[in-house]
Design a protein around this motif. Sequence first.
Motif, PDB file in Angstrom:
ATOM      1  N   SER A   1      22.966   5.751  37.448  1.00 40.19           N
ATOM      2  CA  SER A   1      21.693   5.803  38.173  1.00 40.19           C
ATOM      3  C   SER A   1      20.799   6.944  37.701  1.00 40.19           C
ATOM      4  N   PRO A   2      20.457   7.000  36.402  1.00 38.78           N
ATOM      5  CA  PRO A   2      19.636   8.112  35.914  1.00 38.78           C
ATOM      6  C   PRO A   2      18.188   8.065  36.395  1.00 38.78           C
ATOM      7  N   SER A   3      17.722   6.909  36.866  1.00 38.82           N
ATOM      8  CA  SER A   3      16.375   6.783  37.424  1.00 38.82           C
ATOM      9  C   SER A   3      16.469   6.058  38.760  1.00 38.82           C
ATOM     10  N   SER A   4      15.387   6.101  39.534  1.00 38.46           N
ATOM     11  CA  SER A   4      15.389   5.393  40.818  1.00 38.46           C
ATOM     12  C   SER A   4      15.581   3.895  40.607  1.00 38.46           C
TER      13      SER A   4
ATOM     14  N   ALA B   1      18.071   6.923  53.012  1.00 45.05           N
ATOM     15  CA  ALA B   1      18.236   7.924  51.951  1.00 45.05           C
ATOM     16  C   ALA B   1      17.150   7.669  50.906  1.00 45.05           C
ATOM     17  N   HIS B   2      17.188   8.410  49.797  1.00 46.47           N
ATOM     18  CA  HIS B   2      16.187   8.160  48.756  1.00 46.47           C
ATOM     19  C   HIS B   2      16.814   8.209  47.370  1.00 46.47           C
ATOM     20  N   THR B   3      16.187   7.474  46.449  1.00 42.79           N
ATOM     21  CA  THR B   3      16.744   7.247  45.115  1.00 42.79           C
ATOM     22  C   THR B   3      16.150   8.138  44.031  1.00 42.79           C
ATOM     23  N   ASP B   4      15.045   8.830  44.323  1.00 47.60           N
ATOM     24  CA  ASP B   4      14.384   9.643  43.292  1.00 47.60           C
ATOM     25  C   ASP B   4      14.811  11.097  43.391  1.00 47.60           C
TER      26      ASP B   4
ATOM     27  N   LEU C   1      21.266  11.070  45.665  1.00 45.97           N
ATOM     28  CA  LEU C   1      22.223   9.999  45.387  1.00 45.97           C
ATOM     29  C   LEU C   1      23.536  10.205  46.124  1.00 45.97           C
ATOM     30  N   ALA C   2      23.834  11.442  46.535  1.00 47.47           N
ATOM     31  CA  ALA C   2      25.027  11.661  47.358  1.00 47.47           C
ATOM     32  C   ALA C   2      24.942  10.842  48.641  1.00 47.47           C
TER      33      ALA C   2
ATOM     34  N   ASP D   1      12.351   4.960  47.441  1.00 51.95           N
ATOM     35  CA  ASP D   1      11.879   5.720  46.278  1.00 51.95           C
ATOM     36  C   ASP D   1      10.794   6.713  46.732  1.00 51.95           C
ATOM     37  N   HIS D   2      10.429   7.620  45.845  1.00 52.29           N
ATOM     38  CA  HIS D   2       9.253   8.499  45.962  1.00 52.29           C
ATOM     39  C   HIS D   2       9.299   9.499  47.122  1.00 52.29           C
ATOM     40  N   GLU D   3      10.496   9.809  47.633  1.00 51.26           N
ATOM     41  CA  GLU D   3      10.572  10.826  48.686  1.00 51.26           C
ATOM     42  C   GLU D   3      10.103  12.178  48.180  1.00 51.26           C
ATOM     43  N   GLU D   4      10.407  12.490  46.923  1.00 50.22           N
ATOM     44  CA  GLU D   4      10.042  13.800  46.378  1.00 50.22           C
ATOM     45  C   GLU D   4       8.532  13.967  46.213  1.00 50.22           C
ATOM     46  N   LEU D   5       7.776  12.875  46.367  1.00 48.91           N
ATOM     47  CA  LEU D   5       6.319  12.914  46.254  1.00 48.91           C
ATOM     48  C   LEU D   5       5.637  12.725  47.603  1.00 48.91           C
TER      49      LEU D   5
END
Length: 432
Positions: free
Chosen positions: A21-24, A85-88, A233-234, A266-270
């Motif tokens: 899972s290197p990307s969302s 949860a979030h993938t990014d 990802l945890a 996705d996009h939680e970090e933004l």
Amino acid sequence: MPVTPVALAHADDLADFIAASPSSHHAASEVARRLEDAGFVPLDETQPWPSQPGGRFVVVRDGAAIAWVVPTDAAATTPVQVFGAHTDSPGFKLKPQPTTGTKGWLQAAVEIYGGPLLNSWLDRELRLAGRLALADGRVVLADTGPLLRLPQLAIHLDRGANSGLELDKQLQTQPVWGLGDPSSADILAELAASADVDAADIRGYDVVVADSARGAVFGKDDAFFAAGRLDDLASVHAGVVALASLDPSTGTQAAGGPIAVLAAFDHEELGSGSRSGAAGPFLEDVLERMYASLGADPSQRRQAYASSWCLSSDVGHSVHPNYVAKHDPVVQPVLGSGPILKINANQRYATDAVGSSAWSSWCERAGIASQEFVSNNTVACGSTIGPITATRLGLRTVDVGIPILSMHSARELAGVADLHDLTRVAEAFFRG
């Protein structure tokens, strides 16, 4: 105290999950793959959905995935238990016209994504990964494996580096990936080759930089686990493992149980503001269609929401032994002592008294210890998808997670025992 063999096996499986899972977009695909292997049925948003209860379904939208189990006795007002949860993760994203370079070096033009610890990305073997949109309408995943590096300037040329290194976000964050003339090389060709497509067919891409090293267990008594993208990802992995553990016919261990839902945004970090983010319509779209299949009208769906829960799981800060003053002087969670309940007076986290009580009951049912997290009053508190989900849908929401160090680093640090314990409480939560 040594961690259990089960917890070590869980950490090893998490390492596999992160590597895949290197990307969302890869993470959403891996969620779907694992759940399909567990008997879940993939659904297409453009097609009608089945109307019968007892299903195990998963739908992917861009870099997000939502999966759920409908118990056989589900009705129009059966509540949902949403594990969010979030993938990014923070890092770098490939810019348009991405092949650049100077003085015989080939470099990748990247833009900063979210709020990474820039220095942590130096001197690591990095990979490019994401999705490619092709001329024929297909969308494929690409992953180059180790390809890039951000080499640090030698101490001989920067004698003040150890007194405080600050990277220029434009000039000093463009990784090298080869030698030659940029006019005769194309980094998109590397991505195309990894996906077995023609670079000339690429019409668009969403590609990020990721650490290429596999997650590892280490330390006294195997207490520690380090990997990239533990944030978050945890939590995604914990939700996948917990959801896959449910009985395929009933969803829960007892009649009258809730509808278990995993929502990996996705996009939680933004800030989560996208069609696949927590502030977007994805979860609401899925829940509306799911309740419609149970014959629910809008009023009954709102009835169900009123008795539903969202467990918003994202990492939090462990007390740092070298920076103790940055933490609350009393409330100091530490790796290996259990998942954390995240609390903030200003609603940066959605936890309240009722949610705290519910969290305690789920932890007791799972047989695990829990810790609390609150910020030092002089240190700004971050936020996550919890308040957004509570605001958008009105679900009672509790913010939780695991304590880590090196948050937003290219490689973060967690406790092996905490990772497994989070999965155990997620299982108890799904069962209602």
